[in-house]
Structure formats: C-alpha cells, structure tokens
Design a protein around this motif. Structure first.
Motif, mmCIF file in Angstrom:
data_model
loop_
_atom_site.group_PDB
_atom_site.id
_atom_site.type_symbol
_atom_site.label_atom_id
_atom_site.label_comp_id
_atom_site.label_asym_id
_atom_site.label_seq_id
_atom_site.Cartn_x
_atom_site.Cartn_y
_atom_site.Cartn_z
ATOM 1 N N PRO A 37 0.809 -1.221 0.000
ATOM 2 C CA PRO A 37 0.000 0.000 0.000
ATOM 3 C C PRO A 37 0.844 1.274 0.000
ATOM 4 O O PRO A 37 0.321 2.357 -0.245
ATOM 5 N N GLN A 38 2.150 1.172 0.244
ATOM 6 C CA GLN A 38 3.002 2.361 0.272
ATOM 7 C C GLN A 38 3.665 2.634 -1.079
ATOM 8 O O GLN A 38 4.082 3.742 -1.341
ATOM 9 N N VAL A 39 3.752 1.622 -1.935
ATOM 10 C CA VAL A 39 4.469 1.770 -3.203
ATOM 11 C C VAL A 39 3.513 2.201 -4.311
ATOM 12 O O VAL A 39 2.485 1.571 -4.538
ATOM 13 N N VAL A 40 3.871 3.283 -4.999
ATOM 14 C CA VAL A 40 3.111 3.765 -6.148
ATOM 15 C C VAL A 40 3.652 3.127 -7.427
ATOM 16 O O VAL A 40 2.902 2.662 -8.274
ATOM 17 N N LYS A 41 4.994 3.103 -7.557
ATOM 18 C CA LYS A 41 5.624 2.603 -8.773
ATOM 19 C C LYS A 41 7.065 2.227 -8.470
ATOM 20 O O LYS A 41 7.728 2.892 -7.681
ATOM 21 N N SER A 42 7.545 1.168 -9.127
ATOM 22 C CA SER A 42 8.940 0.751 -9.013
ATOM 23 C C SER A 42 9.461 0.403 -10.400
ATOM 24 O O SER A 42 8.734 -0.161 -11.208
ATOM 25 N N SER A 43 10.721 0.725 -10.642
ATOM 26 C CA SER A 43 11.344 0.325 -11.905
ATOM 27 C C SER A 43 12.778 -0.116 -11.636
ATOM 28 O O SER A 43 13.492 0.502 -10.843
ATOM 29 N N VAL A 44 13.163 -1.200 -12.312
ATOM 30 C CA VAL A 44 14.477 -1.808 -12.125
ATOM 31 C C VAL A 44 15.408 -1.325 -13.231
ATOM 32 O O VAL A 44 15.069 -1.420 -14.416
ATOM 33 N N LYS A 45 16.575 -0.826 -12.843
ATOM 34 C CA LYS A 45 17.567 -0.397 -13.828
ATOM 35 C C LYS A 45 18.013 -1.629 -14.621
ATOM 36 O O LYS A 45 18.421 -2.622 -14.041
ATOM 37 N N GLY A 46 17.891 -1.570 -15.930
ATOM 38 C CA GLY A 46 18.242 -2.702 -16.778
ATOM 39 C C GLY A 46 17.137 -3.730 -16.898
ATOM 40 O O GLY A 46 17.238 -4.651 -17.699
ATOM 41 N N GLY A 47 16.087 -3.619 -16.088
ATOM 42 C CA GLY A 47 14.922 -4.488 -16.197
ATOM 43 C C GLY A 47 15.037 -5.876 -15.605
ATOM 44 O O GLY A 47 14.054 -6.597 -15.553
ATOM 45 N N VAL A 48 16.221 -6.291 -15.146
ATOM 46 C CA VAL A 48 16.403 -7.650 -14.627
ATOM 47 C C VAL A 48 16.623 -7.608 -13.113
ATOM 48 O O VAL A 48 17.535 -6.933 -12.635
ATOM 49 N N VAL A 49 15.781 -8.340 -12.384
ATOM 50 C CA VAL A 49 15.921 -8.435 -10.927
ATOM 51 C C VAL A 49 16.879 -9.578 -10.624
ATOM 52 O O VAL A 49 16.623 -10.728 -10.983
#
Length: 162
Positions: A37-49
């Motif tokens: 409920p606290q996260v609006v948006k997340s993005s990973v640099k390079g797209g790979v976790v």
C-alpha cells in the motif's frame, strides 16, 4: 524524548502455492505497487531483478509522495527443500526489506516479510518521519499494517494462479 524506532518488523503468512511460484511474485519489483500500500511505482535499472540490481520507487502516504532507491542484497531462490530469500536495502534510510520463503512438506509456502535496521535508520529519514510522516510510532503502525496487507495480497495472487 527521542523519536525511537523498532529494529525489526515482521509478519508471516501461509500460502497454498509452491515456493517457486511465490518467488516469482515477490521478486517482481515492478509489480510491488499491486501488493504494497506504500508503493506507487517501481522500476528496475536494466529491467532484470538479480543480486546487485538497483531500482527506484515512488512511495506514498495519503497525498504525500517521495522517491527512494533500492539495491538487491540477497537473491537466493527456494528449492523444494530449502528456503529462499529476497532482500533489498533502501539507500535513503538504510533499512533492509526481505521476503523469506519456506517450502512446507505439503507443497505450501510460509512467506515472511521483514524490515530490519542493521545499520540503524539515517538521521534524515528519522527527521522526515517525525516532521512529515507523523512520527515513528504512527508510521511504524502504518508499516506493520502495510506488511500484513502486502502478504495478504501476494497470497491472494499466488493462490489464484496455483
């Protein structure tokens, strides 16, 4: 009186889905906004976790929004018989958030979410929590509710796909 914080926040839930399936959900950082409920948006640099991956978040409390950056510090997928762990450190406040996945004998998964403070919480974050986010005690209560809600949402998604 100093505005103190709890060193460990954690909660656990049982999920009727295999650990490998739950792993695919908890390591999907861009999807975290669906569960937390606290996260609006997340993005990973390079797209790979993966181990060492970095990412950015936009967080919220009511109308307030703030960015944070994270780095994956533990990335150990579960096997049929061994627990898995996914953890990331938030740059701004030094906290470590983690998910531990324990496969059970009956094919279920025991999922634990934790927030730890191995290096304490940064002074800037302590001040901002006090001045902007309502203080440590109410903010910690909000985090506890958020952890529970995150676990319940992950459970619902995992069980719908099981």
């Amino acid at each position: 009186m100093a505005d103190t914080y709890e060193k460990l926040l954690e909660d656990t839930i049982e999920i009727s889905a295999p650990a490998e399936q739950v792993w695919s959900l908890v390591t999907d950082i861009p999807a975290m906004a669906k569960w937390s409920p606290q996260v609006v948006k997340s993005s990973v640099k390079g797209g790979v976790v993966k181990q060492g991956a970095t990412f950015s978040n936009l967080n919220k409390q009511g109308l307030k929004r703030w960015p944070t950056g994270g780095k994956v510090v533990r990335f150990q997928p579960p096997t049929a018989t061994t627990p898995g762990e996914f953890a990331f450190r938030i740059r701004e406040n030094r906290t470590v958030w983690s998910f531990e996945l324990e496969p059970t004998a009956d094919g279920r998964t025991r999922l634990t979410e934790r927030r730890e403070t191995p290096e304490g919480i940064s002074g800037v974050s302590m001040l901002l929590t006090k001045v902007v986010l309502g203080g440590q005690k109410p903010f910690t209560a909000e985090l506890r509710r958020g952890i529970r809600q995150t676990l319940e949402r992950i459970k619902a998604e995992a069980e719908a796909g099981a």
